[in-house]
Design a protein around this motif. Sequence first.
Motif, PDB file in Angstrom:
ATOM      1  N   ASN A  13       2.907  85.294  27.645  1.00 38.15           N
ATOM      2  CA  ASN A  13       4.371  85.224  27.568  1.00 38.15           C
ATOM      3  C   ASN A  13       4.986  86.595  27.293  1.00 38.15           C
ATOM      4  O   ASN A  13       6.064  86.921  27.821  1.00 38.15           O
ATOM      5  N   GLU A  14       4.321  87.396  26.479  1.00 36.33           N
ATOM      6  CA  GLU A  14       4.798  88.762  26.243  1.00 36.33           C
ATOM      7  C   GLU A  14       4.754  89.582  27.531  1.00 36.33           C
ATOM      8  O   GLU A  14       5.653  90.382  27.809  1.00 36.33           O
ATOM      9  N   TYR A  15       3.715  89.366  28.309  1.00 34.07           N
ATOM     10  CA  TYR A  15       3.594  90.067  29.596  1.00 34.07           C
ATOM     11  C   TYR A  15       4.723  89.631  30.537  1.00 34.07           C
ATOM     12  O   TYR A  15       5.270  90.459  31.287  1.00 34.07           O
ATOM     13  N   ARG A  16       5.066  88.348  30.507  1.00 32.29           N
ATOM     14  CA  ARG A  16       6.170  87.859  31.340  1.00 32.29           C
ATOM     15  C   ARG A  16       7.482  88.553  30.968  1.00 32.29           C
ATOM     16  O   ARG A  16       8.260  88.945  31.852  1.00 32.29           O
ATOM     17  N   LEU A  17       7.719  88.690  29.664  1.00 33.12           N
ATOM     18  CA  LEU A  17       8.958  89.327  29.213  1.00 33.12           C
ATOM     19  C   LEU A  17       8.993  90.798  29.618  1.00 33.12           C
ATOM     20  O   LEU A  17      10.042  91.313  30.042  1.00 33.12           O
ATOM     21  N   ILE A  21       8.786  88.224  34.687  1.00 34.60           N
ATOM     22  CA  ILE A  21       8.154  87.221  35.540  1.00 34.60           C
ATOM     23  C   ILE A  21       8.440  85.841  34.958  1.00 34.60           C
ATOM     24  O   ILE A  21       8.126  85.562  33.806  1.00 34.60           O
ATOM     25  N   LYS A  22       9.052  84.993  35.747  1.00 40.01           N
ATOM     26  CA  LYS A  22       9.424  83.662  35.273  1.00 40.01           C
ATOM     27  C   LYS A  22       8.196  82.757  35.126  1.00 40.01           C
ATOM     28  O   LYS A  22       7.246  82.869  35.900  1.00 40.01           O
ATOM     29  N   PRO A  23       8.227  81.856  34.161  1.00 33.68           N
ATOM     30  CA  PRO A  23       7.160  80.842  34.070  1.00 33.68           C
ATOM     31  C   PRO A  23       7.207  79.913  35.284  1.00 33.68           C
ATOM     32  O   PRO A  23       8.252  79.763  35.927  1.00 33.68           O
ATOM     33  N   VAL A  24       6.092  79.307  35.603  1.00 39.16           N
ATOM     34  CA  VAL A  24       6.028  78.386  36.739  1.00 39.16           C
ATOM     35  C   VAL A  24       6.597  77.039  36.304  1.00 39.16           C
ATOM     36  O   VAL A  24       5.936  76.281  35.587  1.00 39.16           O
ATOM     37  N   ALA A  25       7.819  76.758  36.709  1.00 39.63           N
ATOM     38  CA  ALA A  25       8.473  75.506  36.342  1.00 39.63           C
ATOM     39  C   ALA A  25       8.101  74.403  37.320  1.00 39.63           C
ATOM     40  O   ALA A  25       7.674  74.659  38.453  1.00 39.63           O
ATOM     41  N   LEU A  26       8.253  73.157  36.885  1.00 39.44           N
ATOM     42  CA  LEU A  26       7.913  72.026  37.732  1.00 39.44           C
ATOM     43  C   LEU A  26       8.851  71.906  38.926  1.00 39.44           C
ATOM     44  O   LEU A  26       8.448  71.421  39.982  1.00 39.44           O
ATOM     45  N   ASN A  27      10.106  72.336  38.753  1.00 39.05           N
ATOM     46  CA  ASN A  27      11.076  72.221  39.836  1.00 39.05           C
ATOM     47  C   ASN A  27      11.084  73.459  40.720  1.00 39.05           C
ATOM     48  O   ASN A  27      12.139  73.932  41.146  1.00 39.05           O
ATOM     49  N   THR A  28       9.896  73.985  41.008  1.00 37.68           N
ATOM     50  CA  THR A  28       9.718  75.094  41.946  1.00 37.68           C
ATOM     51  C   THR A  28       8.636  74.723  42.949  1.00 37.68           C
ATOM     52  O   THR A  28       7.921  73.730  42.776  1.00 37.68           O
TER      53      THR A  28
END
Length: 244
Positions: A13-17, A21-28
């Motif tokens: 999560n720190e790397y995403r920030l 980079i967005k987390p992989v959401a279910l509505n994608t």
Amino acid sequence: MYKNHLEQQLKINEYRLEHNIKPVALNTFWGYLVNSADIISLITLFTIIVAAGSVASEFSWGTIKLLLIRPASRTKILLSKYIAALLFALCMLLLLFVFSAVIGAIIFGIEEIREPYLAYQNGTVVEKSMLLHVMQVYALNCVDLVMMTTFAFMISAVFRNHSLAIGLATFALFVGPQITTLLAMKFDWAKYLLFANTNLAQYIDGTPLVEGMTMAFSIMMLLVYFVIFNTLTLLIFRKRDIAA
């Protein structure tokens, strides 16, 4: 083990920030494709029905005698039926993947198709192809499919009972993992049970069911069960008196 898992997720999560980079959401698109792998359990159920009836139905209909008078050996006949069941499962998997990809693209779009998958390896966060990750998820979910198909096929050939093969395999598919989880909370020997090793995803995005378990150990145990199931099927079917 759970603490280590949370620490890894924290670093991801720190790397995403840091890299936006967005987390992989279910509505994608990718989220829907990964989530569709859960339907493999339904494919497993269908394949169990096919595998359970492939041999047992020959005995119940009385067509086994007509089948065995042909020049093909019993081993070839048994192998052809087993391969046919696996090919049925493969066709269902391909249909699921293609259908899920088309539906996901239509509903959610493909704007985020270039998004990478973040994995924690050797103490660092690395970017990987999301397509390879999805294929890995599908492959790992197929372990249950192959093992339960083999188990249902064995029961079908050994007991010549269609209903018994479907019942035992279905019961094992849905109840086996829960019983194994309960046993693993108290006994270390639970790691030798089949369902303690079928979920290989526990080594990718989770924690092992029993402390000390590794991917290599689970693969070895699965191979042992696979060999046992197929050996029993072959030996009993080859020696069975068809007139009985």
